[in-house]
Design a protein around this motif. Sequence first.
Motif, PDB file in Angstrom:
ATOM      1  N   ALA A  49      10.478  -1.512  -0.573  1.00 60.73           N
ATOM      2  CA  ALA A  49       9.726  -1.725  -0.421  1.00 60.73           C
ATOM      3  C   ALA A  49       8.208  -1.017  -0.294  1.00 60.73           C
ATOM      4  O   ALA A  49       8.643   0.249  -1.350  1.00 60.73           O
ATOM      5  CB  ALA A  49       9.809  -0.165   1.599  1.00 60.73           C
ATOM      6  N   THR A  50       7.075  -1.458  -0.217  1.00 57.37           N
ATOM      7  CA  THR A  50       5.862  -1.374  -1.096  1.00 57.37           C
ATOM      8  C   THR A  50       5.746   0.003  -0.179  1.00 57.37           C
ATOM      9  O   THR A  50       5.216  -0.197   1.688  1.00 57.37           O
ATOM     10  CB  THR A  50       4.579  -2.228  -0.709  1.00 57.37           C
ATOM     11  N   LYS A  51       4.922   0.899  -1.059  1.00 51.85           N
ATOM     12  CA  LYS A  51       4.740   2.566   0.567  1.00 51.85           C
ATOM     13  C   LYS A  51       3.581   2.529   0.765  1.00 51.85           C
ATOM     14  O   LYS A  51       2.488   0.973  -0.495  1.00 51.85           O
ATOM     15  CB  LYS A  51       5.701   3.725  -0.789  1.00 51.85           C
ATOM     16  N   ALA A  52       2.918   2.792   1.651  1.00 52.52           N
ATOM     17  CA  ALA A  52       1.224   2.647   1.464  1.00 52.52           C
ATOM     18  C   ALA A  52       0.395   3.594   0.917  1.00 52.52           C
ATOM     19  O   ALA A  52      -0.656   2.957   0.193  1.00 52.52           O
ATOM     20  CB  ALA A  52       0.720   3.588   3.385  1.00 52.52           C
ATOM     21  N   GLY A  53       0.643   4.835   0.461  1.00 53.06           N
ATOM     22  CA  GLY A  53       0.483   5.216  -1.044  1.00 53.06           C
ATOM     23  C   GLY A  53      -0.354   4.135  -1.870  1.00 53.06           C
ATOM     24  O   GLY A  53      -0.945   3.937  -3.027  1.00 53.06           O
ATOM     25  N   GLN A  54       0.734   3.443  -2.574  1.00 49.72           N
ATOM     26  CA  GLN A  54       0.745   2.050  -3.173  1.00 49.72           C
ATOM     27  C   GLN A  54      -0.434   1.563  -3.574  1.00 49.72           C
ATOM     28  O   GLN A  54      -0.996   0.936  -4.135  1.00 49.72           O
ATOM     29  CB  GLN A  54       2.050   1.967  -3.764  1.00 49.72           C
ATOM     30  N   GLU A  55      -0.365   0.913  -1.996  1.00 50.73           N
ATOM     31  CA  GLU A  55      -0.900  -0.239  -1.707  1.00 50.73           C
ATOM     32  C   GLU A  55      -2.265   0.256  -1.524  1.00 50.73           C
ATOM     33  O   GLU A  55      -3.523  -0.513  -1.764  1.00 50.73           O
ATOM     34  CB  GLU A  55      -0.912  -0.731  -0.498  1.00 50.73           C
ATOM     35  N   VAL A  56      -2.736   1.300  -1.667  1.00 54.91           N
ATOM     36  CA  VAL A  56      -4.092   1.915  -1.243  1.00 54.91           C
ATOM     37  C   VAL A  56      -3.895   2.023  -2.847  1.00 54.91           C
ATOM     38  O   VAL A  56      -5.625   2.301  -3.155  1.00 54.91           O
ATOM     39  CB  VAL A  56      -3.952   3.422  -0.579  1.00 54.91           C
ATOM     40  N   ARG A  57      -3.752   2.836  -3.882  1.00 55.61           N
ATOM     41  CA  ARG A  57      -3.680   2.648  -5.098  1.00 55.61           C
ATOM     42  C   ARG A  57      -4.007   1.612  -5.552  1.00 55.61           C
ATOM     43  O   ARG A  57      -4.560   1.742  -7.010  1.00 55.61           O
ATOM     44  CB  ARG A  57      -3.070   3.845  -5.511  1.00 55.61           C
ATOM     45  N   PHE A  58      -3.819   0.606  -5.512  1.00 60.41           N
ATOM     46  CA  PHE A  58      -3.450  -0.536  -5.857  1.00 60.41           C
ATOM     47  C   PHE A  58      -3.389  -1.842  -5.321  1.00 60.41           C
ATOM     48  O   PHE A  58      -2.968  -2.399  -4.227  1.00 60.41           O
ATOM     49  CB  PHE A  58      -1.951  -1.197  -6.214  1.00 60.41           C
ATOM     50  N   GLY A  90      -7.916   6.082   7.239  1.00 61.37           N
ATOM     51  CA  GLY A  90      -7.979   6.959   6.102  1.00 61.37           C
ATOM     52  C   GLY A  90      -7.476   6.219   4.769  1.00 61.37           C
ATOM     53  O   GLY A  90      -8.257   5.980   3.862  1.00 61.37           O
ATOM     54  N   GLN A  91      -6.397   5.714   5.080  1.00 62.88           N
ATOM     55  CA  GLN A  91      -6.444   4.744   4.275  1.00 62.88           C
ATOM     56  C   GLN A  91      -7.349   3.585   3.646  1.00 62.88           C
ATOM     57  O   GLN A  91      -8.086   3.149   2.226  1.00 62.88           O
ATOM     58  CB  GLN A  91      -4.806   3.466   3.993  1.00 62.88           C
ATOM     59  N   VAL A  92      -7.251   2.663   5.101  1.00 65.60           N
ATOM     60  CA  VAL A  92      -8.329   1.193   4.692  1.00 65.60           C
ATOM     61  C   VAL A  92      -9.701   2.367   3.774  1.00 65.60           C
ATOM     62  O   VAL A  92     -10.163   1.716   3.261  1.00 65.60           O
ATOM     63  CB  VAL A  92      -9.041   0.828   5.940  1.00 65.60           C
ATOM     64  N   ARG A  93     -10.193   3.894   5.174  1.00 66.25           N
ATOM     65  CA  ARG A  93     -11.709   3.872   3.898  1.00 66.25           C
ATOM     66  C   ARG A  93     -11.622   4.566   2.900  1.00 66.25           C
ATOM     67  O   ARG A  93     -12.469   4.302   2.240  1.00 66.25           O
ATOM     68  CB  ARG A  93     -11.893   5.303   4.826  1.00 66.25           C
ATOM     69  N   SER A  94     -10.651   4.518   2.738  1.00 64.70           N
ATOM     70  CA  SER A  94      -9.803   5.160   0.445  1.00 64.70           C
ATOM     71  C   SER A  94     -10.298   4.100  -0.326  1.00 64.70           C
ATOM     72  O   SER A  94     -11.422   4.532  -1.550  1.00 64.70           O
ATOM     73  CB  SER A  94      -8.883   5.441   0.755  1.00 64.70           C
ATOM     74  N   VAL A  95     -10.129   2.828   0.217  1.00 61.75           N
ATOM     75  CA  VAL A  95     -10.011   2.069  -0.424  1.00 61.75           C
ATOM     76  C   VAL A  95     -11.606   1.293  -0.288  1.00 61.75           C
ATOM     77  O   VAL A  95     -12.205   1.142  -0.930  1.00 61.75           O
ATOM     78  CB  VAL A  95      -8.920   0.215   0.363  1.00 61.75           C
ATOM     79  N   ALA A  96     -12.505   1.347   0.915  1.00 61.45           N
ATOM     80  CA  ALA A  96     -13.856   1.292   0.771  1.00 61.45           C
ATOM     81  C   ALA A  96     -13.948   2.083  -0.258  1.00 61.45           C
ATOM     82  O   ALA A  96     -15.485   1.615  -0.888  1.00 61.45           O
ATOM     83  CB  ALA A  96     -13.941   1.350   2.475  1.00 61.45           C
ATOM     84  N   SER A  97     -14.204   3.235   0.219  1.00 58.14           N
ATOM     85  CA  SER A  97     -14.815   4.585  -0.818  1.00 58.14           C
ATOM     86  C   SER A  97     -14.440   3.697  -2.087  1.00 58.14           C
ATOM     87  O   SER A  97     -15.628   3.980  -2.523  1.00 58.14           O
ATOM     88  CB  SER A  97     -14.612   5.592  -0.557  1.00 58.14           C
ATOM     89  N   ARG A  98     -13.295   3.096  -2.609  1.00 55.10           N
ATOM     90  CA  ARG A  98     -13.822   2.511  -4.254  1.00 55.10           C
ATOM     91  C   ARG A  98     -14.438   1.453  -4.650  1.00 55.10           C
ATOM     92  O   ARG A  98     -14.681   1.192  -5.902  1.00 55.10           O
ATOM     93  CB  ARG A  98     -11.805   2.371  -4.491  1.00 55.10           C
ATOM     94  N   PHE A  99     -13.989   0.944  -3.928  1.00 48.46           N
ATOM     95  CA  PHE A  99     -15.062  -0.685  -3.616  1.00 48.46           C
ATOM     96  C   PHE A  99     -16.508   0.100  -3.963  1.00 48.46           C
ATOM     97  O   PHE A  99     -17.611  -0.983  -4.699  1.00 48.46           O
ATOM     98  CB  PHE A  99     -14.948  -1.875  -2.535  1.00 48.46           C
ATOM     99  N   ALA A 100     -16.969   0.803  -2.931  1.00 41.77           N
ATOM    100  CA  ALA A 100     -17.750   1.274  -2.881  1.00 41.77           C
ATOM    101  C   ALA A 100     -18.305   2.257  -3.980  1.00 41.77           C
ATOM    102  O   ALA A 100     -19.552   2.565  -4.918  1.00 41.77           O
ATOM    103  CB  ALA A 100     -18.425   2.107  -2.027  1.00 41.77           C
ATOM    104  N   MET A 101     -17.811   3.206  -4.766  1.00 42.95           N
ATOM    105  CA  MET A 101     -18.005   3.322  -6.098  1.00 42.95           C
ATOM    106  C   MET A 101     -18.078   2.781  -7.351  1.00 42.95           C
ATOM    107  O   MET A 101     -18.725   2.762  -8.554  1.00 42.95           O
ATOM    108  CB  MET A 101     -17.029   4.060  -6.558  1.00 42.95           C
TER     109      MET A 101
END
Length: 635
Positions: free
Chosen positions: A353-362, A447-458
């Motif tokens: 299974a794909t863990k949420a942490g993997q999906e957020v980081r990748f 928080g997962q979606v916000r984390s990815v949003a922050s990376r795209f914003a960076m």
Amino acid sequence: MNERKGKGGRKAVRDGIENGKVVQLRPEPATGSGAAAPEGEDRRFRYLDSGIWRRRGDKELVFICGPVDVLAESRDEEGQNWGLLLAWHDRDGHRHEEAFPRALFAGDGNEIRSRLADGGLTLGAGTAAKAAFLEWLSSLTSAERARSVTRIGWHAFGGRSAFVLPDETIGEAGERVVLQTTDREASLFGVAGTVEDWRREIGAMCAKNSRLVFAASCAFAAPLLAFLGEEGGGISFKGDSRVGKSTALRVVASVCGGTGQNGAGGYIRSWRSTSNGIESTALASCDVLLPLDEMGQLDPREAGEIAYLLSNGQGKARSTRTGGARNVARFRILFLSTGELGLSDLNREAGKATKAGQEVRFADLPADAGAGMGLFEWLHHEDTPDAFARYLRAATGRIYGAPLRAFLRQLTDTMTRESEDELRRRLRARIAELAESWLKDHPAASGQVRSVASRFAMVAVGGELATEFGLTGWDDDVAGVMAGLCFDVWLAERGTVGRREEEQAVQQLRDFIAKHGEARFERWVDSNTPEGQQVEAPDLPPGERFRTQNRAGWKRWIKEADGRSAWRYFLMSDGMVEALSGLNQRSAKVVLTERGFLLPGRDGKMSALISPPGHKKVRAYEVTAAILGSDEGDR
């Protein structure tokens, strides 16, 4: 006549002897550019224009190697990793400089001899020459000092920050800084063309193409990771072949470097590696973008582990020969990947299974921009997507490497003129502003979606800063707008702004029941429903086709509140654990209860006591049939 002749001959010989020059069979030590004698020359060795020799007896010399200069002794901030910075010229007259750890001198010397020979230095052959070579190395000292580091990227020297590349240190370090490693890797940070060339022929072609602007912005954002205190991670362009994914990777590579043989393509790495190999690649790409091509070449069994390794910035813990702990490799990288398969696809191949942490980081980003031209949305002066891709491949083969160095120079200059804290606050404020603007319609975003949003914003801020420095040729808001478009596509592909574990809990239980319906759920048919209503003949369950094997629970034919009959599933504890494998069991059950798929027992527990025909009372989890057909259960 003969006498006069004899006298003239003798006079000529005398004149020749008096006016002749002494010719030495072995030249004396020179004082010109060919001399390489360090301070406090060891009398065991002679430093001649022809090279370095070892005395053996009064007259005999053993050739060690060609001329070598000792520029400095190196050490790190903790007084460890001592080494020597040596310089020499190859057979074409090109100068080489390299720092060698003294740890290499402790062995047979073959590694250091190999590296010097690879750099064009002539070495003596034979056992005596090799022994003399090690003896000579051990004797070398220098009053000059240099600071050694074992990886590229940002380093702090006395409160000042400098960026170390294999051949250059950008920023103020207070003393010379050298990259010193036990294993040498060929530098991929070549430069061809100028910043103006890149801006005109490549940067301008990215404009109006969201994926190309976003990719190039990734290269400028990577050095900001450490400065902003952001976590590592990456984005993968996912899609069918021949849509332009590799072209985008060449564009982003052209910002960072390349090689004379392959142009910007020489800077691109391959996913075809083990986790150990990827770790060394990541260490050699610290604080710069790591482009990785064709994720489908990665072993599916290692995909999840590598996703964590790259984003967490920490390698495996290993032991030394004596059982002690080796130093763990640490790095910070932003990576950009391509592939027909995404991380979840590879995990599925491996049965994981794909863990949420993997999906957020990748984060998987669809490569197709939806304009009918693959990854592209605007072709500029070309007529077809294929012609545009060929143009970019040709341009990135000629022009590469200059934008990254110019960006780092201007960034370090800005950090000198402007307070680092002030610059950091300004960039962080811009990242927060962009992320919030993209999520304004999703106040309940996880928080997962916000984390990815922050990376795209960076990434967007990296592109905006490069534009501010005059490197891209884009309008001021282009990087932010294009990153926002890419984030919207990622969010639509994800399908929810909630936590991924919530969706996974429903999906995994749904798949488990659908897959194992008759095979692992024993039928439980009785004449009365729980409400005491008689089951009519037309409401009898479908006929049995299979015998239950490896039972996970029961399925009971029950008349629902709307008058229709349906199966109700009862999973034993082991069955539920198997169904929700890889997830936090308690959190997943809470989600299923909140969605109305899991009916809690009357005693307030998530499971209830049941009495299936022919069995004693057993505790089981009651799941409604709605899980097979809708996103929301009974509430």
